[in-house]
Design a protein around this motif. Structure first.
Motif, PDB file in Angstrom:
ATOM      1  N   ALA A 117      -4.641   3.395   3.761  1.00  0.00           N
ATOM      2  CA  ALA A 117      -5.602   3.047   4.815  1.00  0.00           C
ATOM      3  C   ALA A 117      -5.145   3.554   6.175  1.00  0.00           C
ATOM      4  CB  ALA A 117      -5.790   1.528   4.862  1.00  0.00           C
ATOM      5  N   GLY A 118      -3.948   4.120   6.231  1.00  0.00           N
ATOM      6  CA  GLY A 118      -3.453   4.671   7.489  1.00  0.00           C
ATOM      7  C   GLY A 118      -2.975   3.621   8.473  1.00  0.00           C
ATOM      8  N   LEU A 119      -2.624   2.453   7.963  1.00  0.00           N
ATOM      9  CA  LEU A 119      -2.180   1.378   8.863  1.00  0.00           C
ATOM     10  C   LEU A 119      -0.661   1.353   9.015  1.00  0.00           C
ATOM     11  CD1 LEU A 119      -4.562  -1.527   7.704  1.00  0.00           C
ATOM     12  CD2 LEU A 119      -4.693  -0.188   9.808  1.00  0.00           C
ATOM     13  N   VAL A 120       0.068   1.796   7.986  1.00  0.00           N
ATOM     14  CA  VAL A 120       1.537   1.811   8.052  1.00  0.00           C
ATOM     15  C   VAL A 120       2.069   3.133   7.513  1.00  0.00           C
ATOM     16  CG1 VAL A 120       1.595  -0.695   7.634  1.00  0.00           C
ATOM     17  CG2 VAL A 120       1.971   0.897   5.736  1.00  0.00           C
ATOM     18  N   ARG A 121       3.352   3.360   7.768  1.00  0.00           N
ATOM     19  CA  ARG A 121       4.029   4.540   7.228  1.00  0.00           C
ATOM     20  C   ARG A 121       5.304   4.097   6.535  1.00  0.00           C
ATOM     21  NH1 ARG A 121       3.364   7.561  11.925  1.00  0.00           N
ATOM     22  NH2 ARG A 121       5.337   6.676  12.613  1.00  0.00           N
ATOM     23  N   ARG A 122       5.632   4.736   5.399  1.00  0.00           N
ATOM     24  CA  ARG A 122       6.933   4.512   4.767  1.00  0.00           C
ATOM     25  C   ARG A 122       7.957   5.397   5.458  1.00  0.00           C
ATOM     26  NH1 ARG A 122       3.967   3.522  -0.148  1.00  0.00           N
ATOM     27  NH2 ARG A 122       4.958   1.951  -1.479  1.00  0.00           N
ATOM     28  N   GLU A 123       9.117   4.846   5.765  1.00  0.00           N
ATOM     29  CA  GLU A 123      10.171   5.642   6.392  1.00  0.00           C
ATOM     30  C   GLU A 123      11.491   5.342   5.703  1.00  0.00           C
ATOM     31  OE1 GLU A 123      10.093   4.597  10.508  1.00  0.00           O
ATOM     32  OE2 GLU A 123       8.168   5.565  10.896  1.00  0.00           O
ATOM     33  N   ARG A 124      12.005   6.315   4.936  1.00  0.00           N
ATOM     34  CA  ARG A 124      13.277   6.104   4.226  1.00  0.00           C
ATOM     35  C   ARG A 124      14.406   6.008   5.235  1.00  0.00           C
ATOM     36  NH1 ARG A 124      12.090   6.506  -1.299  1.00  0.00           N
ATOM     37  NH2 ARG A 124      13.710   5.020  -1.776  1.00  0.00           N
ATOM     38  N   ASP A 125      15.303   5.069   4.978  1.00  0.00           N
ATOM     39  CA  ASP A 125      16.477   4.903   5.834  1.00  0.00           C
ATOM     40  C   ASP A 125      17.497   5.999   5.498  1.00  0.00           C
ATOM     41  OD1 ASP A 125      18.510   4.069   7.412  1.00  0.00           O
ATOM     42  OD2 ASP A 125      18.845   2.146   6.413  1.00  0.00           O
ATOM     43  N   ASP A 126      17.923   6.766   6.514  1.00  0.00           N
ATOM     44  CA  ASP A 126      18.875   7.843   6.256  1.00  0.00           C
ATOM     45  C   ASP A 126      20.270   7.302   5.968  1.00  0.00           C
ATOM     46  OD1 ASP A 126      17.213  10.027   6.345  1.00  0.00           O
ATOM     47  OD2 ASP A 126      17.243  10.102   8.542  1.00  0.00           O
ATOM     48  N   ALA A 127      20.574   6.145   6.537  1.00  0.00           N
ATOM     49  CA  ALA A 127      21.896   5.551   6.331  1.00  0.00           C
ATOM     50  C   ALA A 127      22.031   5.012   4.908  1.00  0.00           C
ATOM     51  CB  ALA A 127      22.136   4.440   7.347  1.00  0.00           C
ATOM     52  N   ASP A 128      20.968   4.410   4.395  1.00  0.00           N
ATOM     53  CA  ASP A 128      20.967   3.883   3.026  1.00  0.00           C
ATOM     54  C   ASP A 128      19.672   4.325   2.363  1.00  0.00           C
ATOM     55  OD1 ASP A 128      20.822   2.485   0.693  1.00  0.00           O
ATOM     56  OD2 ASP A 128      21.543   0.592   1.513  1.00  0.00           O
ATOM     57  N   ARG A 129      19.763   5.394   1.615  1.00  0.00           N
ATOM     58  CA  ARG A 129      18.530   6.034   1.152  1.00  0.00           C
ATOM     59  C   ARG A 129      17.788   5.274   0.042  1.00  0.00           C
ATOM     60  NH1 ARG A 129      16.923  10.234   2.809  1.00  0.00           N
ATOM     61  NH2 ARG A 129      16.035  10.991   0.870  1.00  0.00           N
ATOM     62  N   ARG A 130      18.311   4.112  -0.349  1.00  0.00           N
ATOM     63  CA  ARG A 130      17.530   3.286  -1.266  1.00  0.00           C
ATOM     64  C   ARG A 130      16.435   2.543  -0.492  1.00  0.00           C
ATOM     65  NH1 ARG A 130      22.297  -0.380  -3.250  1.00  0.00           N
ATOM     66  NH2 ARG A 130      22.503  -0.288  -0.999  1.00  0.00           N
ATOM     67  N   LYS A 131      16.752   2.214   0.751  1.00  0.00           N
ATOM     68  CA  LYS A 131      15.844   1.397   1.567  1.00  0.00           C
ATOM     69  C   LYS A 131      14.624   2.166   2.060  1.00  0.00           C
ATOM     70  CE  LYS A 131      19.260  -1.812   3.430  1.00  0.00           C
ATOM     71  NZ  LYS A 131      20.002  -2.196   4.644  1.00  0.00           N
ATOM     72  N   VAL A 132      13.498   1.458   2.095  1.00  0.00           N
ATOM     73  CA  VAL A 132      12.272   2.011   2.663  1.00  0.00           C
ATOM     74  C   VAL A 132      11.807   1.079   3.774  1.00  0.00           C
ATOM     75  CG1 VAL A 132       9.840   2.493   2.241  1.00  0.00           C
ATOM     76  CG2 VAL A 132      11.542   3.153   0.546  1.00  0.00           C
ATOM     77  N   PHE A 133      11.809   1.584   4.987  1.00  0.00           N
ATOM     78  CA  PHE A 133      11.270   0.797   6.089  1.00  0.00           C
ATOM     79  C   PHE A 133       9.771   0.992   6.160  1.00  0.00           C
ATOM     80  CE2 PHE A 133      15.651   0.724   7.576  1.00  0.00           C
ATOM     81  CZ  PHE A 133      15.745  -0.566   8.056  1.00  0.00           C
ATOM     82  N   ILE A 134       9.070  -0.091   6.450  1.00  0.00           N
ATOM     83  CA  ILE A 134       7.625  -0.002   6.638  1.00  0.00           C
ATOM     84  C   ILE A 134       7.365  -0.125   8.137  1.00  0.00           C
ATOM     85  CG2 ILE A 134       5.398  -0.857   5.865  1.00  0.00           C
ATOM     86  CD1 ILE A 134       7.391  -0.156   3.606  1.00  0.00           C
ATOM     87  N   ALA A 135       6.706   0.861   8.709  1.00  0.00           N
ATOM     88  CA  ALA A 135       6.422   0.858  10.143  1.00  0.00           C
ATOM     89  C   ALA A 135       4.924   0.886  10.378  1.00  0.00           C
ATOM     90  CB  ALA A 135       7.090   2.059  10.813  1.00  0.00           C
ATOM     91  N   VAL A 136       4.459   0.076  11.320  1.00  0.00           N
ATOM     92  CA  VAL A 136       3.037   0.044  11.647  1.00  0.00           C
ATOM     93  C   VAL A 136       2.669   1.295  12.427  1.00  0.00           C
ATOM     94  CG1 VAL A 136       1.248  -1.183  12.921  1.00  0.00           C
ATOM     95  CG2 VAL A 136       3.017  -2.469  11.725  1.00  0.00           C
ATOM     96  N   VAL A 137       1.588   1.938  12.029  1.00  0.00           N
ATOM     97  CA  VAL A 137       1.047   3.059  12.792  1.00  0.00           C
ATOM     98  C   VAL A 137       0.439   2.480  14.077  1.00  0.00           C
ATOM     99  CG1 VAL A 137      -0.759   4.810  12.811  1.00  0.00           C
ATOM    100  CG2 VAL A 137       0.588   4.434  10.749  1.00  0.00           C
ATOM    101  N   PRO A 138       0.782   3.056  15.257  1.00  0.00           N
ATOM    102  CA  PRO A 138       0.354   2.492  16.534  1.00  0.00           C
ATOM    103  C   PRO A 138      -1.140   2.143  16.614  1.00  0.00           C
ATOM    104  CG  PRO A 138       1.849   4.307  16.909  1.00  0.00           C
ATOM    105  CD  PRO A 138       1.620   4.255  15.427  1.00  0.00           C
ATOM    106  N   GLU A 139      -1.990   3.029  16.134  1.00  0.00           N
ATOM    107  CA  GLU A 139      -3.429   2.745  16.219  1.00  0.00           C
ATOM    108  C   GLU A 139      -3.831   1.493  15.448  1.00  0.00           C
ATOM    109  OE1 GLU A 139      -4.028   7.460  15.051  1.00  0.00           O
ATOM    110  OE2 GLU A 139      -5.179   5.849  14.087  1.00  0.00           O
TER     111      GLU A 139
END
Lengths: 175, 175
Positions: free
Chosen positions: A81-103
């Motif tokens: 839906a374009g509301l969030v983005r997955r962002e893999r953590d470079d320090a620990d590549r198992r982790k996936v951060f979920i970040a809200v898209v500004p709009e």
DNA sequence: ATATATATCTTAGTCACTAAGATATTTAGC
DNA sequence: GCTAAATATCTTAGTGACTAAGATATATAT
């Protein structure tokens, strides 16, 4: 009526009023989800993301009480839906951060306008000092509910034979 | 900092605190449902029944926003669990009143003990006069949220081309 | 009497959820 | 460094609550 009796009655009235308004608050959230055309859990996760900022998928599972598998689905839908983005953590590549898209804040924010206006109207009736009391109560209340939730979850860890059981359906332990 | 700026900041802080505690309140309800081994909607209906007393199936659908078909399922499960009873109205035999079985209050009430204790602790920190302010706020807040919910639902009745749309999934109009 | 409205239930199909396990990555022990 | 255990997320199969549409039963209006 005695002094203590008056207070007891006040407390009971207060409890019911809080319960009623809180129930209506839940309903507002459901209506937002319905009007926005988004699943309830998805909206709840957006709310958590708004309050906590960029968090991992695992943290979403922990806070919502859903399994990690369910969170995968939630994030899939929100990402599509374009509301969030997955962002893999470079320090620990198992982790996936979920970040809200500004709009997304604006896109969802519009559904909270009626609520904000209603609250502005309510808050408008109070002095600064009274608002500070309400703020204090909101903060204390939050801590209280948090503790109560933890206490209740603790029941799941007590042996089943010592736990009150409604026998409604099979009980599930938090992962 | 100017006087009005201080108030604006206070209002914002208050809004966030309310939002946070309200979100935690939602979570407490979910935890109750989880621990009690009962579906979320089923518990919500029990809550409505507790607050409103004996109501019809249609009223439950109206308040929860579920379809009447879904309510049939909810009541089936609650009835099988021995928490409620169906009672046909003799005056209008189409209607089915849902009544809470007296013991159900106790059976469910135990899950609210942690919350009650937490609230008692919080309320204990306030004078009678302060509690009256909180009661006033809870009542006004309820009215506000009720109005906000109605306003938001109104969006569904505005023509789709004039309505902000998230395009997340097909929108559903309330029955 | 007939038609329309109302209240609940039934049915078929959909979608989000859990449980279990797969995959990928990190940490700990030797 | 190498292997084992731990951690974080994703995948898959199956379940259950939900909607939409229509069936049933009763009430109201013309």
């Amino acid at each position: 009526m005695s002094r203590t009796k008056a207070r007891a009655a006040l407390l009971q009235e207060l409890e019911e009023a809080m319960r009623r308004s809180s129930a209506q608050g839940v309903l507002y959230g459901q209506t937002v989800a319905n009007v926005a055309g988004i699943a309830n859990s998805d909206l709840e996760c957006m709310d958590i993301l708004y309050l906590e900022g960029r968090v991992t998928a695992g943290r979403l599972a922990e806070v919502t009480g859903l399994t990690t598998g369910a969170i995968t689905g939630v994030v899939d839908r929100l990402e599509k839906a374009g509301l969030v983005r997955r962002e893999r953590d470079d320090a620990d590549r198992r982790k996936v951060f979920i970040a809200v898209v500004p709009e997304a804040i604006e896109r969802l924010g519009q559904f909270y306008v009626p609520m904000q206006q209603a609250m502005e109207r309510v808050f408008g009736g109070y002095s600064d000092q009274e608002l500070r009391l309400l703020l204090h109560f909101a903060n204390e209340g939050y801590k209280g509910v948090l503790a109560a939730t933890a206490a209740l979850k603790g029941l799941l860890d007590t042996p089943p034979e010592k736990r009150p059981d409604l026998k409604l359906k099979k009980l599930r332990r938090q992962p």
